[in-house]
Each structure stands twice: as C-alpha cells, then as structure tokens.
Write a protein that holds these residues in place. Sequence first.
Motif, PDB file in Angstrom:
ATOM      1  N   LEU A  63     -66.104  -5.116 -48.929  1.00 57.31           N
ATOM      2  CA  LEU A  63     -66.841  -4.027 -48.321  1.00 57.31           C
ATOM      3  C   LEU A  63     -66.777  -2.775 -49.187  1.00 57.31           C
ATOM      4  CD1 LEU A  63     -65.603  -4.354 -44.635  1.00 57.31           C
ATOM      5  CD2 LEU A  63     -67.637  -5.368 -45.661  1.00 57.31           C
ATOM      6  N   LEU A  64     -67.811  -1.970 -49.088  1.00 56.07           N
ATOM      7  CA  LEU A  64     -67.807  -0.649 -49.704  1.00 56.07           C
ATOM      8  C   LEU A  64     -68.244   0.345 -48.632  1.00 56.07           C
ATOM      9  CD1 LEU A  64     -67.339   0.913 -52.382  1.00 56.07           C
ATOM     10  CD2 LEU A  64     -69.829   0.819 -52.709  1.00 56.07           C
ATOM     11  N   GLN A  65     -67.291   1.082 -48.109  1.00 56.74           N
ATOM     12  CA  GLN A  65     -67.579   2.123 -47.131  1.00 56.74           C
ATOM     13  C   GLN A  65     -67.948   3.383 -47.890  1.00 56.74           C
ATOM     14  OE1 GLN A  65     -67.575   2.264 -43.628  1.00 56.74           O
ATOM     15  NE2 GLN A  65     -68.362   4.334 -43.974  1.00 56.74           N
ATOM     16  N   MET A  66     -69.137   3.906 -47.624  1.00 51.36           N
ATOM     17  CA  MET A  66     -69.639   5.077 -48.338  1.00 51.36           C
ATOM     18  C   MET A  66     -69.858   6.215 -47.360  1.00 51.36           C
ATOM     19  SD  MET A  66     -72.317   3.235 -50.954  1.00 51.36           S
ATOM     20  CE  MET A  66     -73.479   2.839 -49.652  1.00 51.36           C
ATOM     21  N   ASN A  67     -69.151   7.302 -47.550  1.00 53.15           N
ATOM     22  CA  ASN A  67     -69.266   8.474 -46.694  1.00 53.15           C
ATOM     23  C   ASN A  67     -69.775   9.671 -47.501  1.00 53.15           C
ATOM     24  OD1 ASN A  67     -68.129   7.017 -44.513  1.00 53.15           O
ATOM     25  ND2 ASN A  67     -66.067   7.533 -45.207  1.00 53.15           N
ATOM     26  N   SER A  68     -70.224  10.681 -46.788  1.00 56.59           N
ATOM     27  CA  SER A  68     -70.703  11.914 -47.412  1.00 56.59           C
ATOM     28  C   SER A  68     -71.702  11.634 -48.527  1.00 56.59           C
ATOM     29  CB  SER A  68     -69.514  12.721 -47.969  1.00 56.59           C
ATOM     30  OG  SER A  68     -68.590  13.031 -46.945  1.00 56.59           O
ATOM     31  N   LEU A  69     -72.644  10.797 -48.229  1.00 55.73           N
ATOM     32  CA  LEU A  69     -73.626  10.401 -49.227  1.00 55.73           C
ATOM     33  C   LEU A  69     -74.540  11.564 -49.602  1.00 55.73           C
ATOM     34  CD1 LEU A  69     -74.400   6.895 -47.778  1.00 55.73           C
ATOM     35  CD2 LEU A  69     -73.565   7.329 -50.092  1.00 55.73           C
ATOM     36  N   ASN A  70     -74.948  11.580 -50.842  1.00 55.45           N
ATOM     37  CA  ASN A  70     -75.885  12.594 -51.328  1.00 55.45           C
ATOM     38  C   ASN A  70     -76.971  11.910 -52.154  1.00 55.45           C
ATOM     39  OD1 ASN A  70     -75.014  12.572 -54.241  1.00 55.45           O
ATOM     40  ND2 ASN A  70     -73.074  13.193 -53.296  1.00 55.45           N
ATOM     41  N   PRO A  71     -78.051  12.603 -52.460  1.00 54.94           N
ATOM     42  CA  PRO A  71     -79.171  11.948 -53.170  1.00 54.94           C
ATOM     43  C   PRO A  71     -78.766  11.333 -54.510  1.00 54.94           C
ATOM     44  CG  PRO A  71     -79.917  13.986 -52.170  1.00 54.94           C
ATOM     45  CD  PRO A  71     -78.421  13.938 -51.967  1.00 54.94           C
ATOM     46  N   GLU A  72     -77.714  11.852 -55.129  1.00 55.82           N
ATOM     47  CA  GLU A  72     -77.259  11.292 -56.411  1.00 55.82           C
ATOM     48  C   GLU A  72     -76.665   9.888 -56.235  1.00 55.82           C
ATOM     49  OE1 GLU A  72     -78.323  15.100 -56.688  1.00 55.82           O
ATOM     50  OE2 GLU A  72     -76.552  14.576 -55.487  1.00 55.82           O
ATOM     51  N   ASP A  73     -76.390   9.490 -55.019  1.00 51.81           N
ATOM     52  CA  ASP A  73     -75.877   8.154 -54.750  1.00 51.81           C
ATOM     53  C   ASP A  73     -76.996   7.121 -54.611  1.00 51.81           C
ATOM     54  OD1 ASP A  73     -73.502   9.764 -52.648  1.00 51.81           O
ATOM     55  OD2 ASP A  73     -73.096   8.900 -54.634  1.00 51.81           O
ATOM     56  N   THR A  74     -78.234   7.570 -54.633  1.00 50.24           N
ATOM     57  CA  THR A  74     -79.360   6.651 -54.527  1.00 50.24           C
ATOM     58  C   THR A  74     -79.387   5.703 -55.714  1.00 50.24           C
ATOM     59  OG1 THR A  74     -80.710   8.189 -53.238  1.00 50.24           O
ATOM     60  CG2 THR A  74     -81.877   6.496 -54.499  1.00 50.24           C
ATOM     61  N   ALA A  75     -79.384   4.403 -55.422  1.00 50.82           N
ATOM     62  CA  ALA A  75     -79.332   3.393 -56.474  1.00 50.82           C
ATOM     63  C   ALA A  75     -79.391   2.011 -55.845  1.00 50.82           C
ATOM     64  CB  ALA A  75     -78.045   3.527 -57.294  1.00 50.82           C
ATOM     65  N   VAL A  76     -79.549   1.016 -56.694  1.00 49.61           N
ATOM     66  CA  VAL A  76     -79.312  -0.358 -56.275  1.00 49.61           C
ATOM     67  C   VAL A  76     -77.837  -0.640 -56.515  1.00 49.61           C
ATOM     68  CG1 VAL A  76     -79.857  -2.786 -56.644  1.00 49.61           C
ATOM     69  CG2 VAL A  76     -81.667  -1.053 -56.835  1.00 49.61           C
ATOM     70  N   TYR A  77     -77.164  -1.131 -55.493  1.00 53.40           N
ATOM     71  CA  TYR A  77     -75.733  -1.393 -55.572  1.00 53.40           C
ATOM     72  C   TYR A  77     -75.504  -2.895 -55.744  1.00 53.40           C
ATOM     73  CZ  TYR A  77     -74.529   3.384 -54.413  1.00 53.40           C
ATOM     74  OH  TYR A  77     -74.372   4.748 -54.447  1.00 53.40           O
ATOM     75  N   TYR A  78     -74.665  -3.222 -56.717  1.00 56.19           N
ATOM     76  CA  TYR A  78     -74.385  -4.604 -57.063  1.00 56.19           C
ATOM     77  C   TYR A  78     -72.922  -4.933 -56.835  1.00 56.19           C
ATOM     78  CZ  TYR A  78     -78.837  -4.385 -59.558  1.00 56.19           C
ATOM     79  OH  TYR A  78     -80.161  -4.237 -59.884  1.00 56.19           O
ATOM     80  N   CYS A  79     -72.685  -6.117 -56.312  1.00 55.96           N
ATOM     81  CA  CYS A  79     -71.348  -6.657 -56.162  1.00 55.96           C
ATOM     82  C   CYS A  79     -71.095  -7.586 -57.346  1.00 55.96           C
ATOM     83  CB  CYS A  79     -71.290  -7.426 -54.848  1.00 55.96           C
ATOM     84  SG  CYS A  79     -69.776  -8.322 -54.545  1.00 55.96           S
ATOM     85  N   ALA A  80     -69.843  -7.624 -57.823  1.00 53.85           N
ATOM     86  CA  ALA A  80     -69.525  -8.470 -58.966  1.00 53.85           C
ATOM     87  C   ALA A  80     -68.108  -9.021 -58.835  1.00 53.85           C
ATOM     88  CB  ALA A  80     -69.672  -7.688 -60.261  1.00 53.85           C
ATOM     89  N   ALA A  81     -67.877 -10.168 -59.462  1.00 55.28           N
ATOM     90  CA  ALA A  81     -66.571 -10.824 -59.426  1.00 55.28           C
ATOM     91  C   ALA A  81     -66.041 -11.031 -60.835  1.00 55.28           C
ATOM     92  CB  ALA A  81     -66.673 -12.176 -58.711  1.00 55.28           C
ATOM     93  N   ALA A  82     -64.755 -10.765 -60.994  1.00 51.48           N
ATOM     94  CA  ALA A  82     -64.120 -10.884 -62.308  1.00 51.48           C
ATOM     95  C   ALA A  82     -62.893 -11.775 -62.206  1.00 51.48           C
ATOM     96  CB  ALA A  82     -63.720  -9.504 -62.825  1.00 51.48           C
ATOM     97  N   ARG A  83     -62.710 -12.647 -63.173  1.00 59.05           N
ATOM     98  CA  ARG A  83     -61.540 -13.534 -63.156  1.00 59.05           C
ATOM     99  C   ARG A  83     -60.251 -12.783 -63.439  1.00 59.05           C
ATOM    100  NH1 ARG A  83     -65.306 -16.617 -66.184  1.00 59.05           N
ATOM    101  NH2 ARG A  83     -66.084 -18.446 -65.056  1.00 59.05           N
ATOM    102  N   SER A  84     -60.351 -11.703 -64.155  1.00 61.35           N
ATOM    103  CA  SER A  84     -59.146 -10.982 -64.552  1.00 61.35           C
ATOM    104  C   SER A  84     -59.260  -9.505 -64.212  1.00 61.35           C
ATOM    105  CB  SER A  84     -58.925 -11.117 -66.069  1.00 61.35           C
ATOM    106  OG  SER A  84     -58.807 -12.460 -66.445  1.00 61.35           O
ATOM    107  N   TRP A  85     -58.134  -8.917 -63.900  1.00 64.55           N
ATOM    108  CA  TRP A  85     -58.047  -7.471 -63.634  1.00 64.55           C
ATOM    109  C   TRP A  85     -57.262  -6.869 -64.784  1.00 64.55           C
ATOM    110  CZ3 TRP A  85     -58.978  -3.696 -59.712  1.00 64.55           C
ATOM    111  CH2 TRP A  85     -58.217  -2.530 -59.818  1.00 64.55           C
TER     112      TRP A  85
END
Length: 126
Positions: free
Chosen positions: A80-102
């Motif tokens: 999940l991505l909880q997004m608060n206090s959003l502003n117009p600069e947050d406008t975008a397509v948001y992508y989820c991604a998975a990585a094998r390593s951190w």
Amino acid sequence: QVQLVESGGGLVHTGGSLTLSCAASGRTFSGYAMGWFRQAPGKEREFVATITWTGGSTYYADSVKGRFTISRDSGKNTVLLQMNSLNPEDTAVYYCAAARSWIPPTITYLRAYDYWGQGTQVTVSS
C-alpha cells in the motif's frame, strides 16, 4: 515471474488523500522488496518509496517524506501507499515494482527493480 497490478488512483483535490494498492500474483512474493515510482507528463520516472520484504525498513523520496506511507501485507501479497496532503505536483502515473534485493541507495534506482506494474493515474486538482 511476478505480476503486479496497481489500483486506487483517481482524482482528488489539493490537501486530499488517496491510498494506492499493489497486488502481486504469480510466483512467490517472498523475499522481494517493493517500491513505488511515479511519472508525470514530460518527466522521467522517479522514485517515491520502498519497503523491505519484512517491512522493517522503508525509505522515501524527500518530496513525499512525512506525507506518504508505504506498507505491506505479505500474507495478502499487497503493498500500500497511503498518500496524504496531496498537491498538484503529485499528479502522475504511479507504478508498483518488485526487487529481488534491497541494497541502499541503489534500491531507489529504476534498474534495481525486476518487475513492474502497468501503473495507476493520480490527479490532484488545485
């Protein structure tokens, strides 16, 4: 192979909130770090937030720190991505991604991620 499907995007007014969800399916989700990225029109895709497999560590872009929260439910294969206090600069397509390593700090790089979702649109009106 891991399939990722984002949901929860939409239109919100400045100051509003949205929660994005990423559902993983396919091979086991186990062991993967997860991240959120975003891409605004005419701009490059940028890092937003990431979380380890255990959920014990998170990291945020400075632009969203204190406003966005990433979390995961490994039992349900969701992030999940909880997004608060959003502003117009947050406008975008948001992508989820998975990585094998951190591996900080490269976990903030696009190339660190092995699987990507199709994205969900977030629009913040002024």
